[in-house]
Design an enzyme around this catalytic site. Structure first.
Site, PDB file in Angstrom:
ATOM      1  N   LYS A   8      -4.437  -4.408  -2.323  1.00  0.00           N
ATOM      2  CA  LYS A   8      -3.168  -4.382  -1.575  1.00  0.00           C
ATOM      3  C   LYS A   8      -2.646  -5.803  -1.363  1.00  0.00           C
ATOM      4  CE  LYS A   8      -4.723  -0.142   0.596  1.00  0.00           C
ATOM      5  NZ  LYS A   8      -4.571   0.814   1.655  1.00  0.00           N
ATOM      6  N   HIS A  91       1.396   5.087  -4.927  1.00  0.00           N
ATOM      7  CA  HIS A  91       0.478   4.967  -3.782  1.00  0.00           C
ATOM      8  C   HIS A  91       1.251   5.332  -2.515  1.00  0.00           C
ATOM      9  CE1 HIS A  91      -1.960   3.177  -0.639  1.00  0.00           C
ATOM     10  NE2 HIS A  91      -2.969   3.308  -1.463  1.00  0.00           N
ATOM     11  N   GLU A 160      -5.669  11.168  -2.794  1.00  0.00           N
ATOM     12  CA  GLU A 160      -5.771  10.364  -1.577  1.00  0.00           C
ATOM     13  C   GLU A 160      -5.067  11.077  -0.419  1.00  0.00           C
ATOM     14  OE1 GLU A 160      -6.567   6.002  -2.521  1.00  0.00           O
ATOM     15  OE2 GLU A 160      -4.421   6.206  -2.503  1.00  0.00           O
ATOM     16  N   GLY A 166      -7.407   4.472   5.274  1.00  0.00           N
ATOM     17  CA  GLY A 166      -7.549   3.441   6.297  1.00  0.00           C
ATOM     18  C   GLY A 166      -7.944   3.956   7.674  1.00  0.00           C
ATOM     19  N   GLY A 221      -9.738   1.030  -0.827  1.00  0.00           N
ATOM     20  CA  GLY A 221      -8.932  -0.009  -0.192  1.00  0.00           C
ATOM     21  C   GLY A 221      -9.820  -0.945   0.604  1.00  0.00           C
TER      22      GLY A 221
HETATM   23  C1  PEP Z   1      -6.013   3.207  -0.461  1.00  0.00           C
HETATM   24  O1  PEP Z   1      -5.127   2.684   0.196  1.00  0.00           O
HETATM   25  O2  PEP Z   1      -5.827   3.518  -1.648  1.00  0.00           O
HETATM   26  C2  PEP Z   1      -7.282   3.478   0.194  1.00  0.00           C
HETATM   27  C3  PEP Z   1      -8.037   4.399  -0.331  1.00  0.00           C
HETATM   28  O3  PEP Z   1      -7.557   2.759   1.326  1.00  0.00           O
HETATM   29  P1  PEP Z   1      -8.876   2.871   2.225  1.00  0.00           P
HETATM   30  O4  PEP Z   1     -10.065   2.888   1.290  1.00  0.00           O
HETATM   31  O5  PEP Z   1      -8.838   1.647   3.072  1.00  0.00           O
HETATM   32  O6  PEP Z   1      -8.779   4.133   2.982  1.00  0.00           O
END
Ligand code: PEP
Length: 242
Positions: A8, A91, A160, A166, A221
């Site tokens: 990111k 995303h 996701e 997050g 992430g």
């Molecule tokens: C992402 O933003 O693609 C993600 C999976 O973030 P995190 O692993 O921090 O949940």
């Protein structure tokens, strides 16, 4: 399998040097690919600097237009010139803050594939949809609207759930299994399709996620910014396929 680190808008040049240093004791297994997704201005440098590490470097998004007067956007041609194998599209943060719609995702993915770059298309339901128990229909329609027509190979879908990104909260393992099954069924015509899971993957939960036989990796992430954790997650994926 694919273990992908979405950095990111984090990390700088010196972090790429540190990252490479942490790779010294990593035995990359050719059945598990590692890829990192730095910010655009770092892409070229990261690609060069990590060249001898057998790690793929990819972009976090791209323009859905080939070229022209689109100030601030980045074209698939330039991403291809850099040598990226993958590009993330749609995303949830791009959908929320930059209006990347399903239509955008389809158009951008079509362009990427025309340049031999594999799109990592992100799909996932909101908390509201989960509560309404309409996740399955929602994912099916996202897939229909995002995946380019007439493709038969080279695609990654990242499942996701938005409420998991997050937050430290992940779905029940059975829920992940079920949604991955739906995606695989919807896209059964695509050869070498990978369906990877993303949302709060960490060192503690990764091995159970990788044990699900329809999970082909992870998009990570927060834990990809802690290099030791990221490598531990990679090693856990390798263990799973042995
Ligand atoms: C992402 O933003 O693609 C993600 C999976 O973030 P995190 O692993 O921090 O949940």
């Amino acid at each position: 399998m694919l273990i992908a680190g979405n950095w990111k808008m984090n990390l700088r040049y010196e972090d790429i040097i540190n990252f490479k240093e942490t790779l010294y004791d990593l035995n990359l297994d050719n059945r598990v690919e590692m890829a990192v997704f730095p910010q655009f201005p770092l892409l070229y440098y990261a690609k060069k600097y990590l060249l001898d590490c057998n790690i793929e470097v990819g972009a976090q998004t791209c323009s859905s237009e080939l070229k022209g007067a689109y100030t601030g956007d980045v074209s698939v041609e330039v991403i291809s010139d850099i040598g990226c194998k993958y590009c993330i599209v749609g995303h949830s943060e791009r959908r929320e803050f930059h209006n990347e719609t399903n239509g955008f995702v389809k158009k951008a993915s079509t362009l990427l594939l025309s340049k031999n770059i594999i799109p990592i298309i992100c799909v996932g339901e909101s908390k509201e949809i989960k509560i309404k128990k309409t996740t399955n229909q929602f994912i099916k329609s996202q897939i229909k609207e995002c995946v380019p027509d007439n493709i038969n190979s080279n695609l990654v879908i990242a499942y996701e759930p938005l409420w998991s990104i997050g937050t430290g909260i992940i779905p029940e393992y059975e829920e992940i299994f079920n949604v991955h099954n739906i995606i695989i069924k919807e896209l059964s015509h695509i050869e070498n399709l990978k369906v990877i899971y993303g949302g709060s993957v960490n060192m503690e939960n990764c091995s159970k996620i990788f044990k699900l036989n329809n999970v082909h990796g992870a998009l990570i992430g927060g834990s990809s910014l802690k290099f030791k954790d990221f490598l531990a997650i990679y090693k856990s994926a390798v263990k799973q396929i042995i």
